[in-house]
Write an enzyme that holds these catalytic residues in place. Structure first.
Site, PDB file in Angstrom:
ATOM      1  N   SER A  34       0.878  -1.177   0.000  1.00 47.57           N
ATOM      2  CA  SER A  34       0.000   0.000   0.000  1.00 47.57           C
ATOM      3  C   SER A  34       0.910   1.219   0.000  1.00 47.57           C
ATOM      4  O   SER A  34       2.072   1.140   0.428  1.00 47.57           O
ATOM      5  CB  SER A  34      -0.936  -0.008   1.214  1.00 47.57           C
ATOM      6  N   GLU A  80       1.332   5.455   0.816  1.00 46.49           N
ATOM      7  CA  GLU A  80       0.785   6.602   1.539  1.00 46.49           C
ATOM      8  C   GLU A  80       1.191   7.906   0.846  1.00 46.49           C
ATOM      9  O   GLU A  80       2.353   8.079   0.473  1.00 46.49           O
ATOM     10  CB  GLU A  80       1.308   6.579   2.983  1.00 46.49           C
ATOM     11  N   ASP A  92      -1.168  14.699  16.116  1.00 46.37           N
ATOM     12  CA  ASP A  92      -0.361  15.573  16.972  1.00 46.37           C
ATOM     13  C   ASP A  92      -0.795  16.999  16.705  1.00 46.37           C
ATOM     14  O   ASP A  92      -0.893  17.413  15.555  1.00 46.37           O
ATOM     15  CB  ASP A  92       1.133  15.442  16.617  1.00 46.37           C
ATOM     16  N   PHE A  98      12.661  14.214  10.230  1.00 47.11           N
ATOM     17  CA  PHE A  98      11.435  13.430  10.470  1.00 47.11           C
ATOM     18  C   PHE A  98      11.625  12.508  11.677  1.00 47.11           C
ATOM     19  O   PHE A  98      10.743  12.366  12.508  1.00 47.11           O
ATOM     20  CB  PHE A  98      11.140  12.506   9.289  1.00 47.11           C
ATOM     21  N   HIS A 133       3.682  -1.150   3.752  1.00 43.04           N
ATOM     22  CA  HIS A 133       3.046   0.147   3.524  1.00 43.04           C
ATOM     23  C   HIS A 133       4.161   1.181   3.318  1.00 43.04           C
ATOM     24  O   HIS A 133       4.961   1.421   4.223  1.00 43.04           O
ATOM     25  CB  HIS A 133       2.205   0.499   4.759  1.00 43.04           C
TER      26      HIS A 133
END
Ligand code: FAD
Length: 276
Positions: free
Chosen positions: A7, A9, A101, A208, A258
């Site tokens: 998958s 994102e 967040d 990140f 993913h």
């Protein structure tokens, strides 16, 4: 090592240029026939409509099974109720349900405090209409009291009705295997899908990772630092490394992968080319 589903994102584009980039990326990644694609959601309302517009576009123009991320922090029950209605009307069957967040400086925590409460809300409003994915943290969520309490909070999301989980990214396969073993011992049976972050830019990755608490093993950081601005070598090294991680995860039983694409096709395709 073929056969596990993928998958992908994406994040919701906000400018025409970003929209064109997402279209190019979606076209290229289509060749891998993803099980579904998902689209992130910014807490606090700023990208509320961007996510739904992007999900609609990914479904209607690209033919993907597209799943919105939905985070509860900063939102009211009423706002979440409206979004769920909209997603049902668009024909979404899968939702990635998160706490989210709050951007720093934003005060109001919202009506639902944790992802488990959001899942309870979705189930109460819509029964089994949606397949619900949740976040999982093999290296422990950065704000959790301790690793064992975090596992219990993860289980609470499954008890509330989650059907599957996608992990935060990691570069240490053992963290994933230990996490899966630990939650299986707690009686959790849902699929736990590794989230894979391809590496193409070390500075961005470091930023990140500091924000989300993902560890970059020292030896990888050192090697990337040494490669510095040699972009081609960084990409080669990153693709080999992440593909080897994927191979190990698949061999160890990961049910699918993913990919965090960041709306770019190349870093993800470079990894997949080496995995298959
Ligand atoms: P929760 O499961 O609610 O957990 C958050 C923290 O609270 C954890 O430390 C947990 O241990 C603790 N906790 C849980 N329940 C309780 C309780 N009852 N009492 C005390 N403590 C508790 N963020 C976005 O804003 N938009 C996105 O689109 C997005 N997509 C993501 C996709 C994936 C696959 C993942 C893994 C993360 C994503 N995130 C996204 C980031 C995520 O929102 C943050 O990591 C957030 O800090 C936690 O979300 P969660 O759903 O895991 O929270």
């Amino acid at each position: 090592m073929a056969g596990v589903p993928f998958s992908f994102e994406f994040y919701p584009p906000k400018t025409d240029e970003q929209r064109a980039q997402l279209d190019r990326t979606a076209e290229k990644l289509k060749v891998h026939a993803p099980e579904y694609v998902s689209c992130t959601f910014g807490a606090g309302g700023s990208t509320l409509s961007y996510t739904s517009e992007t999900v609609r576009h990914l479904k209607q123009s690209h033919g993907f099974d597209a799943a919105p991320h939905l985070s509860c922090v900063g939102g009211s029950r009423e706002e979440i109720r409206e979004l769920l209605k909209l997603y049902k009307a668009i024909g979404c069957r899968r939702i990635v349900a998160l706490r989210g967040d709050l951007p720093s400086g934003m005060g109001h925590p919202g009506d639902l405090r944790y992802a488990s409460e959001l899942i309870e809300f979705i189930r109460a409003e819509h029964g089994d209409a949606f397949h619900i994915e949740v976040g999982a943290y093999p290296e422990t969520h950065p704000q959790s009291e301790d690793a064992l309490t975090d596992l219990k909070h993860f289980k609470a999301k499954v008890d509330a009705g989650a059907n599957g989980a996608i992990t935060q990214y990691f570069y240490n396969a053992d963290a994933y295997f230990h996490f899966v073993d630990a939650v299986r011992r707690l009686g959790v049976e849902i699929p736990i899908v590794p989230g894979i972050m391809p590496i193409s830019n070390y500075t961005q990755l470091k930023r990140f990772s500091e924000a989300c608490g993902a560890e970059i093993p020292r030896w990888i950081g050192k090697r990337m630092q040494a490669l510095g601005d040699d972009v081609d070598s960084v990409r080669e090294f990153g693709a080999d490394l992440v593909a080897a991680l994927c191979d190990r995860l698949i061999a160890g039983g990961a049910p699918s992968l993913h990919f965090y694409t960041l709306n770019l096709s190349k870093p993800t395709m470079n990894v997949i080319a080496r995995v298959r």
